[in-house]
Scaffold this motif. Structure first.
Motif: not given
Length: 67
Positions: A3-28
């Motif tokens: 799931f973490g890799k899926i979230v990271r891929a989705a975030l990269l697809a929308i040009d979101f880059e941060d140190e934390d690219m985990s499901p925690r970003v979605l939760r927060n």
């Protein structure tokens, strides 16, 4: 694929880059948007499946600092 890799891929697809690219970003993000929409911390904690309101309290504190 984890799931973490899926979230990271989705975030990269929308040009979101941060140190934390985990499901925690979605939760927060979901928590912050629900609090900004006027939902109570207990309700949001329940929606997130959290055992306590500590996460919502911490995020609510960052909202006040940003405004």
């Amino acid at each position: 694929m984890s799931f973490g890799k899926i979230v990271r891929a989705a975030l990269l697809a929308i040009d979101f880059e941060d140190e934390d690219m985990s499901p925690r970003v979605l939760r927060n993000t979901y928590c912050r948007r629900q609090l900004l929409a006027g939902h109570g911390r207990e309700e949001v904690s329940n929606l997130l499946g959290l055992a306590s309101t500590r996460t919502c309290d911490r995020i609510r504190a960052t909202i006040g600092a940003q405004l």
